[in-house]
Enzyme design. Sequence first.
Site, PDB file in Angstrom:
ATOM      1  N   CYS A  24       0.924  -1.501  -0.115  1.00 31.15           N
ATOM      2  CA  CYS A  24       0.128  -0.219   0.333  1.00 31.15           C
ATOM      3  C   CYS A  24       0.971   1.105  -0.063  1.00 31.15           C
ATOM      4  CB  CYS A  24      -1.071  -0.214   0.922  1.00 31.15           C
ATOM      5  SG  CYS A  24      -1.983  -1.691   1.194  1.00 31.15           S
ATOM      6  N   HIS A  39      -3.130   7.553   2.324  1.00 33.39           N
ATOM      7  CA  HIS A  39      -3.700   5.624   1.669  1.00 33.39           C
ATOM      8  C   HIS A  39      -4.517   5.731   2.840  1.00 33.39           C
ATOM      9  CE1 HIS A  39      -3.995   2.029   0.514  1.00 33.39           C
ATOM     10  NE2 HIS A  39      -3.700   1.487   1.892  1.00 33.39           N
ATOM     11  N   ASN A  74     -10.278   0.304  -0.189  1.00 36.19           N
ATOM     12  CA  ASN A  74      -8.579   0.238   0.382  1.00 36.19           C
ATOM     13  C   ASN A  74      -7.926  -0.831  -1.532  1.00 36.19           C
ATOM     14  OD1 ASN A  74      -5.745  -0.181   0.539  1.00 36.19           O
ATOM     15  ND2 ASN A  74      -6.144  -0.743   2.567  1.00 36.19           N
TER      16      ASN A  74
HETATM   17  N1  ACO Z   1     -18.624  -8.497   9.297  1.00 39.30           N
HETATM   18  C1  ACO Z   1     -18.637  -9.015   9.973  1.00 39.30           C
HETATM   19  N2  ACO Z   1     -18.145  -8.847  11.415  1.00 39.30           N
HETATM   20  C2  ACO Z   1     -17.077  -8.790  11.076  1.00 39.30           C
HETATM   21  C3  ACO Z   1     -16.246  -8.907   9.994  1.00 39.30           C
HETATM   22  C4  ACO Z   1     -17.578  -8.923   9.102  1.00 39.30           C
HETATM   23  N3  ACO Z   1     -16.596  -8.503   7.162  1.00 39.30           N
HETATM   24  N4  ACO Z   1     -14.685  -9.004  10.066  1.00 39.30           N
HETATM   25  C5  ACO Z   1     -15.392  -9.398  11.370  1.00 39.30           C
HETATM   26  N5  ACO Z   1     -16.000  -9.467  12.322  1.00 39.30           N
HETATM   27  C6  ACO Z   1     -16.511  -9.715  13.825  1.00 39.30           C
HETATM   28  C7  ACO Z   1     -15.359 -10.519  13.965  1.00 39.30           C
HETATM   29  O1  ACO Z   1     -15.282 -12.209  13.735  1.00 39.30           O
HETATM   30  C8  ACO Z   1     -15.299 -10.587  15.520  1.00 39.30           C
HETATM   31  O2  ACO Z   1     -16.058 -11.366  16.187  1.00 39.30           O
HETATM   32  P1  ACO Z   1     -16.683 -12.279  17.128  1.00 39.30           P
HETATM   33  O3  ACO Z   1     -15.872 -11.209  18.057  1.00 39.30           O
HETATM   34  O4  ACO Z   1     -17.858 -12.439  17.238  1.00 39.30           O
HETATM   35  O5  ACO Z   1     -14.648 -13.009  17.357  1.00 39.30           O
HETATM   36  C9  ACO Z   1     -16.089  -9.045  15.527  1.00 39.30           C
HETATM   37  O6  ACO Z   1     -16.456  -9.111  14.234  1.00 39.30           O
HETATM   38  C10 ACO Z   1     -14.368  -8.307  15.609  1.00 39.30           C
HETATM   39  O7  ACO Z   1     -13.132  -8.369  14.946  1.00 39.30           O
HETATM   40  P2  ACO Z   1     -12.062  -7.786  15.058  1.00 39.30           P
HETATM   41  O8  ACO Z   1     -11.263  -8.508  13.981  1.00 39.30           O
HETATM   42  O9  ACO Z   1     -11.801  -7.650  16.345  1.00 39.30           O
HETATM   43  O10 ACO Z   1     -12.628  -6.216  14.969  1.00 39.30           O
HETATM   44  P3  ACO Z   1     -11.953  -4.481  14.844  1.00 39.30           P
HETATM   45  O11 ACO Z   1     -12.973  -3.820  15.299  1.00 39.30           O
HETATM   46  O12 ACO Z   1     -10.205  -5.081  14.624  1.00 39.30           O
HETATM   47  O13 ACO Z   1     -12.240  -4.129  12.887  1.00 39.30           O
HETATM   48  C11 ACO Z   1     -10.790  -4.182  11.604  1.00 39.30           C
HETATM   49  C12 ACO Z   1     -11.590  -5.542  11.900  1.00 39.30           C
HETATM   50  C13 ACO Z   1     -12.017  -3.363  10.428  1.00 39.30           C
HETATM   51  C14 ACO Z   1      -9.879  -4.994   9.386  1.00 39.30           C
HETATM   52  C15 ACO Z   1      -9.924  -3.286  11.808  1.00 39.30           C
HETATM   53  O14 ACO Z   1      -8.962  -4.318  12.670  1.00 39.30           O
HETATM   54  C16 ACO Z   1      -8.438  -2.608  11.148  1.00 39.30           C
HETATM   55  O15 ACO Z   1      -9.445  -0.987   9.964  1.00 39.30           O
HETATM   56  N6  ACO Z   1      -7.593  -2.815  10.805  1.00 39.30           N
HETATM   57  C17 ACO Z   1      -6.452  -2.601   9.845  1.00 39.30           C
HETATM   58  C18 ACO Z   1      -6.460  -2.706   8.786  1.00 39.30           C
HETATM   59  C19 ACO Z   1      -6.255  -2.810   7.319  1.00 39.30           C
HETATM   60  O16 ACO Z   1      -6.993  -1.175   7.487  1.00 39.30           O
HETATM   61  N7  ACO Z   1      -6.062  -2.988   6.543  1.00 39.30           N
HETATM   62  C20 ACO Z   1      -5.931  -2.675   5.524  1.00 39.30           C
HETATM   63  C21 ACO Z   1      -5.215  -3.267   4.363  1.00 39.30           C
HETATM   64  S1  ACO Z   1      -3.314  -2.467   5.013  1.00 39.30           S
HETATM   65  C22 ACO Z   1      -3.347  -0.922   5.293  1.00 39.30           C
HETATM   66  O17 ACO Z   1      -3.983  -0.231   4.000  1.00 39.30           O
HETATM   67  C23 ACO Z   1      -2.702  -0.201   6.084  1.00 39.30           C
END
Ligand code: ACO
Length: 323
Positions: free
Chosen positions: A116, A249, A279
């Site tokens: 990215c 980004h 993204n």
């Molecule tokens: N729909 C519904 N529920 C979901 C989904 C979905 N798409 N994805 C995960 N869940 C659930 C999980 O299973 C979990 O359920 P549980 O509590 O029953 O176990 C719950 O939601 C919470 O999951 P977490 O992983 O704890 O959610 P979090 O609040 O951390 O959010 C996210 C996840 C959005 C991915 C966040 O961590 C994030 O944005 N991280 C940055 C990652 C990113 O942007 N990556 C892109 C590439 S890197 C870059 O470009 C910088």
Amino acid sequence: MNQFCSKVLSCGHYLPQKCVTNFDLEKKMNTSNEWITQRTGIKQRYIAEGVNETTAQMAYKAAQQALEIADIKPDDVDMIILATSTPDHAFPASAVKVQALLKANNAFAFDMQAACSGFIYALSTADNFIKTGGAKTVVVIGADRMSSLVDWHDRTTAVLFGDGAGAYVLQAQAYSPHQGILSTHLFSNGMQYESLYVDDSNCTNKYGYIKMDGKLIYKNAILKIGQAVTTALNANNLSVNDVDWFVPHQANQRILESICDHFHIPYEKMIMTIADHANTSAATIPLATYKGIADGKIKAGDLLVLEALGGGLTWGSAALRFG
Ligand code: ACO
């Protein structure tokens, strides 16, 4: 002392025809519009299809538009850099396909891979070629077909990504400390390789699937993007108030808002396209730049700070005077 600096002449873009909303994804996997919107800010994404929307094809369309806007003929281009994690083939570089499609007969072309952060890496490379006299007119492209890497059975990553391409045209001009690309700053930490990568073992997908430690990436994004922004501001004796537009980004709305809160950047000063594009990896920054221009925000002479973090981990920033 450099003889040249890199003027940013124009920006072009390409988004695929097919738009997939969160409601469309609700029908395909166990997710909801509410979850995606609250956690990420994403409402829709564009998904490439077929042979006319490969990474090279999207990159070509963005580059062609940028060249038309700049009124530069393909024969006048002497370098093409394509930042991508999803080349059409392992080799040759997709950038040479772009060269052929553009008929940029006098250019040399290569791909660059920094996930990215790829567009910042490519911009920095182009700027250094220009400053040292190695190239005069450069097309810098960020293009990714992230849908090729998405495991549609993994809701934790599938909802986050989209496809697209964006391109800048840079040209050498007599050095001025206040014009063109003012500075670029690159960082990486290979110790965090496994926090975001593509697993290509035991898998029938062409490339493999994205594996991500979302929480770790989230924390790192805020810390390291903060470092990159501070470095760009300090290197140019700038304060947040001097910057017209922050063009980051686009990974997650909450990451962008945290950066704004930390640096006291008004939300209106940050170009945000995450809701509409999701993204698109190396393409997010030029796509956001294009949108900023199309919306009448970014104008010639404006001071921009670009920043990104991605797999590697890699991260970086650039300060530039647009146009
Ligand atoms: N729909 C519904 N529920 C979901 C989904 C979905 N798409 N994805 C995960 N869940 C659930 C999980 O299973 C979990 O359920 P549980 O509590 O029953 O176990 C719950 O939601 C919470 O999951 P977490 O992983 O704890 O959610 P979090 O609040 O951390 O959010 C996210 C996840 C959005 C991915 C966040 O961590 C994030 O944005 N991280 C940055 C990652 C990113 O942007 N990556 C892109 C590439 S890197 C870059 O470009 C910088």
